[in-house]
Motif scaffolding. Structure first.
Motif, PDB file in Angstrom:
ATOM      1  N   ASP A   1      38.047  50.591  38.020  1.00 10.68           N
ATOM      2  CA  ASP A   1      39.472  50.601  37.702  1.00 10.68           C
ATOM      3  C   ASP A   1      39.887  49.349  38.011  1.00 10.68           C
ATOM      4  O   ASP A   1      39.580  48.271  38.485  1.00 10.68           O
ATOM      5  CB  ASP A   1      40.019  51.804  38.456  1.00 10.68           C
ATOM      6  N   SER A   2      41.458  49.332  37.795  1.00 14.36           N
ATOM      7  CA  SER A   2      42.251  48.110  38.165  1.00 14.36           C
ATOM      8  C   SER A   2      42.868  48.140  39.223  1.00 14.36           C
ATOM      9  O   SER A   2      43.875  47.326  39.824  1.00 14.36           O
ATOM     10  CB  SER A   2      43.179  48.372  37.026  1.00 14.36           C
TER      11      SER A   2
ATOM     12  N   CYS B   1      41.010  42.406  41.961  1.00  9.14           N
ATOM     13  CA  CYS B   1      41.657  43.472  41.009  1.00  9.14           C
ATOM     14  C   CYS B   1      41.170  42.994  39.764  1.00  9.14           C
ATOM     15  O   CYS B   1      41.344  41.922  39.521  1.00  9.14           O
ATOM     16  CB  CYS B   1      43.177  43.440  41.133  1.00  9.14           C
ATOM     17  N   ARG B   2      40.657  43.850  38.961  1.00  8.01           N
ATOM     18  CA  ARG B   2      40.464  43.909  37.584  1.00  8.01           C
ATOM     19  C   ARG B   2      41.799  43.471  36.702  1.00  8.01           C
ATOM     20  O   ARG B   2      42.861  44.339  36.645  1.00  8.01           O
ATOM     21  CB  ARG B   2      39.808  44.798  36.951  1.00  8.01           C
ATOM     22  N   ILE B   3      41.780  42.517  35.691  1.00  3.23           N
ATOM     23  CA  ILE B   3      42.820  42.159  35.040  1.00  3.23           C
ATOM     24  C   ILE B   3      42.575  42.744  33.655  1.00  3.23           C
ATOM     25  O   ILE B   3      43.241  43.453  33.102  1.00  3.23           O
ATOM     26  CB  ILE B   3      43.230  40.725  34.915  1.00  3.23           C
TER      27      ILE B   3
ATOM     28  N   LEU C   1      40.817  39.218  39.255  1.00  2.89           N
ATOM     29  CA  LEU C   1      41.614  38.179  40.168  1.00  2.89           C
ATOM     30  C   LEU C   1      41.134  38.461  41.483  1.00  2.89           C
ATOM     31  O   LEU C   1      40.807  39.584  42.060  1.00  2.89           O
ATOM     32  CB  LEU C   1      43.167  39.006  39.796  1.00  2.89           C
ATOM     33  N   ILE C   2      40.867  37.364  41.958  1.00  2.00           N
ATOM     34  CA  ILE C   2      40.631  37.176  43.472  1.00  2.00           C
ATOM     35  C   ILE C   2      41.809  36.443  44.229  1.00  2.00           C
ATOM     36  O   ILE C   2      42.272  35.376  43.934  1.00  2.00           O
ATOM     37  CB  ILE C   2      39.455  36.451  43.749  1.00  2.00           C
ATOM     38  N   GLY C   3      42.142  37.004  45.591  1.00  2.29           N
ATOM     39  CA  GLY C   3      43.147  36.490  46.269  1.00  2.29           C
ATOM     40  C   GLY C   3      42.438  36.241  47.745  1.00  2.29           C
ATOM     41  O   GLY C   3      41.840  37.218  48.240  1.00  2.29           O
TER      42      GLY C   3
ATOM     43  N   ARG D   1      48.726  41.048  39.494  1.00  3.09           N
ATOM     44  CA  ARG D   1      47.770  41.919  38.435  1.00  3.09           C
ATOM     45  C   ARG D   1      48.558  42.398  37.506  1.00  3.09           C
ATOM     46  O   ARG D   1      48.093  42.307  36.153  1.00  3.09           O
ATOM     47  CB  ARG D   1      47.153  42.910  39.360  1.00  3.09           C
ATOM     48  N   SER D   2      49.728  43.071  37.695  1.00  5.39           N
ATOM     49  CA  SER D   2      50.655  43.453  36.626  1.00  5.39           C
ATOM     50  C   SER D   2      51.165  42.346  35.738  1.00  5.39           C
ATOM     51  O   SER D   2      50.940  42.614  34.353  1.00  5.39           O
ATOM     52  CB  SER D   2      51.772  44.198  37.116  1.00  5.39           C
TER      53      SER D   2
END
Length: 557
Positions: A45-46, A61-63, A69-71, A89-90
């Motif tokens: 999931d996201s 987080c999946r975009i 996305l990696i922080g 992400r949003s």
């Protein structure tokens, strides 16, 4: 605190966009370790998930199905940072939806806006800093570089993971009650202790008003080392936080303030090593990265904040774009010099500013490296008198040299752009359109000097004539207009001195250059160098003449 954000293409396991606030690069093996942990979690999931690799914490987080996305953070992930990642992400999901290739500029813009921590700092300082007020000068320069006349705060100054907005107000602008919103938004107040702001009763009142309306930290910073001990006393008496770093550099000032105000645990010296810091505005071109020689001269009216007279020593001066703000900044300085000449010399950024004030006019020379400050002081002291002999009329376009008034000749004779050593031989290059000159005196004098140049006379010959000072000024203006050229005569008893690095192509052109340059010490004559290096004297004369033209050496005397 999040320090790096990246977009990874899961199909190729490669980073396709990234933005970091740190100097250290993220290694491919580290990315691979993160991806392995990501796949182990079987995330489909996201939602955002935390991962720890090599003592660094990450949020992933999946975009899109193929973009991750990696922080990254070197500290424990907080709830605020999770919310920041969710916000990124949003926005990124909406930006990259349907795109086959992410746009790096879009990514950097979003990360800058969301991930950098916004800080607002208000300095209580003199609006007209003295030349001895290093901290005031730093604030002045930050406002010059990032200020917006229509806004209370500057544009963001990107320092590591922070976006710092600063403001400057005078003590009188601190209201007792009914604080405006822009003051309520300030996260730290900093009092700059100086000759203008030194009264204990005034400072006590300022602190009382701030504490009655705000709970944020209050720092006290000395304007110079002279005020350090007094700042320590205020620290103890009023329970303030002391920042004892004194620097005219705005980045150094902000780096020293951040840990004292509690925004970071990273001290100034470590921050310089690990954070990416902004380049100074004046150093973003080749011209100002290594400022050499005089750049500009202004006569600024303190009352109007405008330049009554301007002269730029270079055709494409970087100062042309900065001129309006620079002139306004000059008009705000108050000259306080103990020098007998009345000339104050201070450094801001890559330039030195020599200033002297007379009758509400501030005479300012903007120059690069100063070989002899005292020489500049001595010459500079005479300029107001020369100016008032025949004040020039306003010139709409100071870059149009054909509009030059007689004072320009006096200026160039007093503070020339270069030293015309006596061995220079002057030759004509082109005839000027003499009718273009606006001032008839300048026209006739330049024409007379031009016509006296016969290809044989040297600078030494022109120094023997009457009005030699104005003649030298005319020669400089004719050189600038391209009407004449100065050819160098080099002799075996001349002494060269290194002033810069030789271009790489010269090493292939002159095979002995690598042996010649280390021997140039400002003491040996060309004849002595030729003998020591084992190079023919005539060959060395040719090499050193070329080096002189390229600014690699100069000759002493």
């Amino acid at each position: 605190m999040l320090e790096t954000a990246m977009l990874c293409d899961l199909r190729s396991a490669k980073i396709v966009a990234q933005h970091t606030f740190l100097r250290e690069k993220v290694s491919p093996s580290f990315i691979q370790d993160i991806l392995e942990k990501f796949y182990e979690l079987e995330i489909s999931d996201s939602s955002c998930h935390q991962i720890t690799v090599e003592d660094r914490n990450a949020i992933v987080c999946r975009i899109t199905p193929n973009l991750l996305l990696i922080g990254l953070s070197s500290l424990q992930i907080s709830e605020d940072e999770l919310q920041i990642m969710k916000q990124m992400r949003s926005e990124l999901t909406s930006v990259y939806h349907g795109l086959s290739r992410p746009r790096d500029d879009d990514f950097r813009s979003i990360v800058d806006r969301i991930m950098r921590k916004r800080i607002t700092i208000c300095f209580l300082s003199s609006l007209h800093p003295l030349s001895s007020d290093s901290t005031g000068i730093a604030i002045q320069e930050a406002i010059l570089d990032y200020g917006d006349e229509s806004q209370f705060l500057t544009r963001p100054i990107p320092i590591g993971p922070f976006a710092i907005h600063i403001a400057r107000i005078s003590p009188e602008e601190v209201p007792e009650k009914s604080w405006p919103d822009h003051l309520h938004d300030v996260l730290t107040f900093i009092i700059v202790l100086s000759k203008e702001l030194d009264d204990a009763a005034v400072i006590n009142e300022i602190v009382s008003r701030i504490r009655s309306n705000s709970k944020v930290p209050i720092l006290i910073v000395p304007s110079s080392n002279e005020f350090l001990e007094r700042a320590r006393k205020f620290e103890m008496d009023l329970n303030l936080d002391l920042c004892d770093s004194v620097s005219p550099d705005p980045i150094d000032l902000l780096l020293s303030v951040l840990p004292i105000a509690g925004f970071t645990d990273i001290h100034e010296e470590l921050a310089k090593k690990v954070w990416i810091l902004p380049k100074r505005k004046q150093s973003q071109t080749d011209e100002t990265t290594k400022a050499v020689g005089h750049q500009a001269f202004f006569v600024v009216n303190r009352l109007t904040g405008r330049a009554e007279y301007s002269y730029y020593y270079k055709d494409q001066s970087h100062l042309l774009s900065l001129a309006p703000n620079l002139v306004a900044a000059i008009s705000m300085f108050r000259i306080n010099s103990s020098d007998p000449t009345g000339t104050a010399v201070l450094r801001m950024g890559n330039f030195n500013y020599a200033m002297i004030e007379k009758d509400d006019l501030i005479f300012t020379l903007v120059t690069g490296e100063l070989d002899d400050i005292e020489l500049i002081r001595g010459k500079f002291a005479h300029l107001p008198e020369l100016y008032f002999e025949e004040p020039p009329p306003p010139i709409e376009d100071p870059t149009n040299l054909y509009k030059s008034p007689p004072f320009t000749l006096k200026l160039l004779a007093t503070i020339p752009p270069m030293n015309l050593i006596e061995r220079f031989r002057l030759v004509r290059v082109k005839e000027l359109d003499w009718e273009q000159f606006a001032d008839p005196l300048v026209q006739s004098f330049l024409k007379m000097v031009y016509q006296s140049i016969d290809g044989k006379k040297t600078i030494a010959d022109f120094l023997q004539v009457s009005q030699s000072g104005l003649v030298i000024g005319a020669i400089h203006l004719l050189l600038r207009l391209g009407a004449i050229d100065a050819q160098l005569k080099v002799f075996p008893d001349d002494i060269p001195l290194l002033t810069g690095d030789a271009p790489e192509n010269l090493y292939s052109l002159y095979s002995h250059l690598s042996r010649i340059l280390p021997k140039i010490d400002g003491k040996k004559t060309i004849a002595e160098l030729a003998k020591e290096v084992g190079v023919d004297q005539q060959v060395l004369l040719t090499v050193l003449t070329d080096l002189y033209k390229k600014g690699v050496i100069r000759f002493i005397g």
